[in-house]
Enzyme design. Sequence first.
Site, short mmCIF file in Angstrom:
data_model
loop_
_atom_site.label_atom_id
_atom_site.label_comp_id
_atom_site.label_asym_id
_atom_site.label_seq_id
_atom_site.Cartn_x
_atom_site.Cartn_y
_atom_site.Cartn_z
N THR A 127 78.65 86.59 -41.49
CA THR A 127 78.74 86.77 -42.93
C THR A 127 79.40 88.09 -43.31
O THR A 127 80.15 88.15 -44.29
CB THR A 127 77.33 86.70 -43.56
OG1 THR A 127 76.77 85.41 -43.32
CG2 THR A 127 77.38 86.94 -45.06
N SER A 161 78.24 82.35 -36.72
CA SER A 161 77.26 82.42 -35.62
C SER A 161 76.49 81.12 -35.44
O SER A 161 75.85 80.91 -34.41
CB SER A 161 76.30 83.59 -35.81
OG SER A 161 75.36 83.34 -36.84
N THR A 216 73.93 86.40 -38.79
CA THR A 216 72.47 86.54 -38.71
C THR A 216 71.77 85.33 -38.09
O THR A 216 70.69 85.46 -37.53
CB THR A 216 71.87 86.80 -40.10
OG1 THR A 216 72.21 85.73 -40.98
CG2 THR A 216 72.40 88.11 -40.67
N THR A 223 63.32 88.40 -34.55
CA THR A 223 63.60 87.02 -34.95
C THR A 223 63.99 87.01 -36.42
O THR A 223 63.55 87.86 -37.20
CB THR A 223 62.37 86.11 -34.71
OG1 THR A 223 62.74 84.74 -34.82
CG2 THR A 223 61.24 86.41 -35.67
N ARG A 280 57.28 74.94 -27.31
CA ARG A 280 56.79 75.72 -28.44
C ARG A 280 55.47 75.08 -28.89
O ARG A 280 55.46 74.11 -29.63
CB ARG A 280 57.81 75.78 -29.57
CG ARG A 280 59.11 76.47 -29.16
CD ARG A 280 60.00 76.77 -30.36
NE ARG A 280 59.41 77.82 -31.18
CZ ARG A 280 59.15 77.70 -32.48
NH1 ARG A 280 59.40 76.57 -33.11
NH2 ARG A 280 58.62 78.71 -33.15
N GLN A 286 54.37 78.71 -31.28
CA GLN A 286 55.12 78.55 -32.51
C GLN A 286 54.82 79.66 -33.51
O GLN A 286 55.60 79.89 -34.44
CB GLN A 286 54.77 77.21 -33.17
CG GLN A 286 55.11 75.99 -32.35
CD GLN A 286 54.65 74.71 -33.00
OE1 GLN A 286 54.26 74.69 -34.17
NE2 GLN A 286 54.67 73.61 -32.25
#
Length: 338
Positions: free
Chosen positions: A14, A60, A91, A162, A241, A274
Amino acid sequence: MTDKRILIIYTGGTIGMQNTESGYIPVSGFHSVIDEQLHPPSGSRLPDYDVIEIEPVIDSANLVPGHWPIIASLIQTHYKTYDGFIVLHGTDTMAYSASALSFLLVGLDKPVIFTGSQIPLVELRSDAKDNLCNALILAAYYPVPEVTIFFHGKLMRGNRSTKSKATGLDAFESPNYPWLGQVGSNSEIHSEVVLPATKQQFSCPEFNAHSVAILPIYPGLNENICRSIVETDGLDGLIIRSYGMGNLPNQNKALMAALKSATSNNCIVLNISQCLQAEVYHGHYACSAELNDIGIISGANMTTEAAYTKLLYLLAQGYDREEIYRQLGKSLAGEIDL
């Protein structure tokens, strides 16, 4: 000016995008835009910098594991020439790339800072200039010898980060590890949580993007979906997860049988939570007690991004199964609490 010199690696994202009829797209030739926006006034504390960009630049969302050795090799090639490195990156997958490079660049004694923006640099309300200027200052004057993410005033370990917000300017969090520093009216580095520089163990292996899959656990998980994943040709690693502290629906016998079949066929199965803030502990609840017997490994408090890139990295190194098990339980670049 300072005698420090920083290399900016522009990958796309971005920060360098322009709006088109089809939406935002990354464009090449971003060096001139950076120079125009950062043109230093007299007495500026910004260090000298050079800019190189990968070709072609990417959104990305289109990033694949094959991009990580490209970025890492640029840093390795120019490592002795510069005092620090900034990677401008989209991002959406920034935390994946920062995690991957933390393993490819073990033993850093110079800063590698990932940053970007939620609004393109050329737009009026952009957060890009602040992120980039502060990253340059941190790299030159407050060097942290790690692969980090700097975003919205926070410096975070890359493999502990994250993306938590799609549009908020504070897009990233480090849910299971303290920030390494922050920038406000003053800049502050928390040296007690920064990794010490160690012997360089740089590598640039070829990643097999299809060797690891991620299986999210959810109520009513269809056994056919699970079986189709674990029986995929060429699958060497599986990341689960799971719920909470590593819980699986152990009454789903088809699921448990599929996971047992996977480990019996030498697939490495790693269990992460998770939850953003969590640590997997097999046996805390009965529904996870049998996982150790099946051969599933606890990923402790690793992020999804760190677990995925670490397993890909270890497989790319050509280690045997026992060595990969051993390495998964170690902290290679500060990605896991021991």
